[in-house]
Write a protein that holds these residues in place. Structure first.
Motif, PDB file in Angstrom:
ATOM      1  N   PHE A 281       0.512  -1.327   0.216  1.00  0.00           N
ATOM      2  CA  PHE A 281       0.164  -0.164  -0.274  1.00  0.00           C
ATOM      3  C   PHE A 281       1.129   1.510  -0.312  1.00  0.00           C
ATOM      4  O   PHE A 281       0.325   2.285  -1.355  1.00  0.00           O
ATOM      5  N   THR A 282       1.753   1.198   0.794  1.00  0.00           N
ATOM      6  CA  THR A 282       2.901   2.754   0.498  1.00  0.00           C
ATOM      7  C   THR A 282       3.585   2.846  -0.125  1.00  0.00           C
ATOM      8  O   THR A 282       3.617   3.480  -1.038  1.00  0.00           O
ATOM      9  N   PHE A 283       4.060   2.166  -0.759  1.00  0.00           N
ATOM     10  CA  PHE A 283       5.065   1.899  -2.236  1.00  0.00           C
ATOM     11  C   PHE A 283       4.638   2.050  -3.162  1.00  0.00           C
ATOM     12  O   PHE A 283       4.036   3.450  -3.841  1.00  0.00           O
ATOM     13  N   SER A 284       2.469   1.574  -3.446  1.00  0.00           N
ATOM     14  CA  SER A 284       1.389   1.816  -4.097  1.00  0.00           C
ATOM     15  C   SER A 284       1.620   3.496  -4.478  1.00  0.00           C
ATOM     16  O   SER A 284       0.968   4.067  -5.366  1.00  0.00           O
ATOM     17  N   ALA A 285       1.013   3.758  -3.330  1.00  0.00           N
ATOM     18  CA  ALA A 285       0.990   5.027  -2.809  1.00  0.00           C
ATOM     19  C   ALA A 285       1.527   6.043  -3.199  1.00  0.00           C
ATOM     20  O   ALA A 285       1.349   7.068  -3.680  1.00  0.00           O
ATOM     21  N   GLY A 286       2.548   5.962  -2.523  1.00  0.00           N
ATOM     22  CA  GLY A 286       3.717   6.768  -3.229  1.00  0.00           C
ATOM     23  C   GLY A 286       4.578   7.086  -4.709  1.00  0.00           C
ATOM     24  O   GLY A 286       4.700   7.896  -5.597  1.00  0.00           O
ATOM     25  N   LEU A 287       4.206   5.303  -5.389  1.00  0.00           N
ATOM     26  CA  LEU A 287       4.946   5.914  -6.917  1.00  0.00           C
ATOM     27  C   LEU A 287       3.468   6.759  -7.128  1.00  0.00           C
ATOM     28  O   LEU A 287       3.495   7.719  -8.232  1.00  0.00           O
ATOM     29  N   GLU A 288       2.093   5.699  -7.017  1.00  0.00           N
ATOM     30  CA  GLU A 288       0.913   6.892  -8.253  1.00  0.00           C
ATOM     31  C   GLU A 288       0.953   8.051  -7.477  1.00  0.00           C
ATOM     32  O   GLU A 288       0.569   9.444  -8.502  1.00  0.00           O
ATOM     33  N   SER A 289       0.952   8.946  -6.482  1.00  0.00           N
ATOM     34  CA  SER A 289       1.331  10.666  -5.957  1.00  0.00           C
ATOM     35  C   SER A 289       3.114  10.899  -6.510  1.00  0.00           C
ATOM     36  O   SER A 289       2.426  12.401  -6.967  1.00  0.00           O
ATOM     37  N   ALA A 290       3.244  10.061  -7.420  1.00  0.00           N
ATOM     38  CA  ALA A 290       4.021  10.974  -7.899  1.00  0.00           C
ATOM     39  C   ALA A 290       4.637  10.998  -9.412  1.00  0.00           C
ATOM     40  O   ALA A 290       5.028  10.577  -9.961  1.00  0.00           O
ATOM     41  N   GLY A 291       2.962  10.337  -9.831  1.00  0.00           N
ATOM     42  CA  GLY A 291       2.614  10.225 -10.935  1.00  0.00           C
ATOM     43  C   GLY A 291       2.632   9.053 -11.622  1.00  0.00           C
ATOM     44  O   GLY A 291       2.762   8.817 -12.950  1.00  0.00           O
ATOM     45  N   HIS A 292       2.517   7.902 -11.486  1.00  0.00           N
ATOM     46  CA  HIS A 292       3.620   6.579 -11.854  1.00  0.00           C
ATOM     47  C   HIS A 292       1.858   5.972 -11.460  1.00  0.00           C
ATOM     48  O   HIS A 292       0.939   5.491 -10.900  1.00  0.00           O
ATOM     49  N   ASP A 293       1.263   5.153 -13.197  1.00  0.00           N
ATOM     50  CA  ASP A 293       0.019   3.940 -12.607  1.00  0.00           C
ATOM     51  C   ASP A 293       1.514   2.930 -13.126  1.00  0.00           C
ATOM     52  O   ASP A 293       2.377   2.090 -12.602  1.00  0.00           O
ATOM     53  N   VAL A 294       0.028   2.574 -11.376  1.00  0.00           N
ATOM     54  CA  VAL A 294       1.488   1.088 -10.724  1.00  0.00           C
ATOM     55  C   VAL A 294      -0.375   0.213 -10.971  1.00  0.00           C
ATOM     56  O   VAL A 294      -1.845   0.225 -10.817  1.00  0.00           O
ATOM     57  N   ILE A 295       0.347  -0.991 -10.553  1.00  0.00           N
ATOM     58  CA  ILE A 295      -0.518  -2.301 -10.931  1.00  0.00           C
ATOM     59  C   ILE A 295       0.248  -3.162  -9.511  1.00  0.00           C
ATOM     60  O   ILE A 295       1.210  -3.126  -9.448  1.00  0.00           O
ATOM     61  N   ALA A 296      -0.343  -3.208  -8.101  1.00  0.00           N
ATOM     62  CA  ALA A 296       0.054  -3.307  -6.999  1.00  0.00           C
ATOM     63  C   ALA A 296      -0.474  -4.616  -6.706  1.00  0.00           C
ATOM     64  O   ALA A 296      -1.493  -5.581  -7.225  1.00  0.00           O
ATOM     65  N   LEU A 297       0.625  -5.784  -7.049  1.00  0.00           N
ATOM     66  CA  LEU A 297       0.595  -7.462  -6.618  1.00  0.00           C
ATOM     67  C   LEU A 297       0.762  -7.875  -5.710  1.00  0.00           C
ATOM     68  O   LEU A 297       2.230  -7.246  -4.823  1.00  0.00           O
ATOM     69  N   SER A 298       0.890  -8.954  -4.800  1.00  0.00           N
ATOM     70  CA  SER A 298       0.963  -9.695  -3.711  1.00  0.00           C
ATOM     71  C   SER A 298       1.377 -11.594  -3.457  1.00  0.00           C
ATOM     72  O   SER A 298       2.786 -11.703  -3.192  1.00  0.00           O
ATOM     73  N   SER A 299       1.692 -11.850  -4.996  1.00  0.00           N
ATOM     74  CA  SER A 299       2.165 -12.720  -5.336  1.00  0.00           C
ATOM     75  C   SER A 299       2.802 -13.363  -7.100  1.00  0.00           C
ATOM     76  O   SER A 299       2.577 -12.668  -8.033  1.00  0.00           O
ATOM     77  N   CYS A 300       3.804 -14.310  -6.900  1.00  0.00           N
ATOM     78  CA  CYS A 300       4.191 -14.640  -8.281  1.00  0.00           C
ATOM     79  C   CYS A 300       3.453 -15.201  -8.997  1.00  0.00           C
ATOM     80  O   CYS A 300       2.967 -14.714 -10.628  1.00  0.00           O
ATOM     81  N   SER A 301       3.001 -15.959  -8.726  1.00  0.00           N
ATOM     82  CA  SER A 301       1.146 -16.009  -9.088  1.00  0.00           C
ATOM     83  C   SER A 301       0.457 -14.803 -10.538  1.00  0.00           C
ATOM     84  O   SER A 301       0.181 -15.179 -11.731  1.00  0.00           O
ATOM     85  N   GLU A 302       0.346 -13.927  -9.598  1.00  0.00           N
ATOM     86  CA  GLU A 302      -1.050 -13.226 -10.235  1.00  0.00           C
ATOM     87  C   GLU A 302       0.321 -12.169 -10.966  1.00  0.00           C
ATOM     88  O   GLU A 302      -0.288 -11.491 -11.699  1.00  0.00           O
ATOM     89  N   ALA A 303       1.854 -11.879 -10.648  1.00  0.00           N
ATOM     90  CA  ALA A 303       2.308 -11.223 -11.555  1.00  0.00           C
ATOM     91  C   ALA A 303       2.143 -11.845 -12.699  1.00  0.00           C
ATOM     92  O   ALA A 303       2.349 -10.513 -14.257  1.00  0.00           O
ATOM     93  N   ILE A 304       2.466 -13.104 -12.896  1.00  0.00           N
ATOM     94  CA  ILE A 304       2.699 -13.549 -14.535  1.00  0.00           C
ATOM     95  C   ILE A 304       1.366 -13.791 -14.903  1.00  0.00           C
ATOM     96  O   ILE A 304       1.928 -13.410 -15.846  1.00  0.00           O
ATOM     97  N   GLN A 305       0.455 -13.789 -14.306  1.00  0.00           N
ATOM     98  CA  GLN A 305      -0.851 -14.130 -15.146  1.00  0.00           C
ATOM     99  C   GLN A 305      -1.098 -12.224 -15.494  1.00  0.00           C
ATOM    100  O   GLN A 305      -1.224 -12.373 -16.779  1.00  0.00           O
TER     101      GLN A 305
END
Length: 128
Positions: A11-35
């Motif tokens: 949450f912290t990393f995602s919110a910080g990156l988004e507030s800096a103008g980056h589009d973020v997709i935040a995931l919690s597992s390797c399987s989610e990331a690969i999908q």
């Protein structure tokens, strides 16, 4: 793309990156990331090295195939690979940041990697 299994850090990393103008997709597992990489083509992957369901090295390797232009930044609290061995294992790795990390430092690194990508694309005559 952000892969972090700790919900608070994700949450912290995602919110910080988004507030800096980056589009973020935040995931919690390797399987989610690969999908996600099967349809989403990120510019930069921010990966925690040790994830609950394994090592994210497999995600970086899959990204090298599925999104070859994407670059990897590891953010890790692990003491593994203290001599940079990870750079020999992950072809698209650009930087390793050690936890704890300030969100400003993460934003600076993502901006640096993205700028490098733009300069590389422009040098090859591609639209950036």
């Amino acid at each position: 793309m952000l892969l972090e299994d700790d919900a608070g850090l994700r949450f912290t990393f995602s919110a910080g990156l988004e507030s800096a103008g980056h589009d973020v997709i935040a995931l919690s597992s390797c399987s989610e990331a690969i999908q996600a990489l099967k349809t989403f083509k990120p510019d930069v992957l921010v990966l925690d090295l040790l994830i609950d369901d394994g090592s994210s090295i497999e995600v970086a390797s899959f990204a090298n195939y599925a999104a070859p232009e994407a670059e990897v930044v590891y953010v890790t609290g692990s003491g593994m690979f203290p001599r940079g061995e990870l750079f020999n294992m992950v072809n698209n790795l650009r930087w390793v940041l050690r936890k704890p990390i300030q969100i400003a430092d993460l934003n600076d690194m993502i901006s640096h990697v993205a700028l490098r990508q733009s300069e590389t694309a422009l040098s090859f005559g591609q639209a950036g």
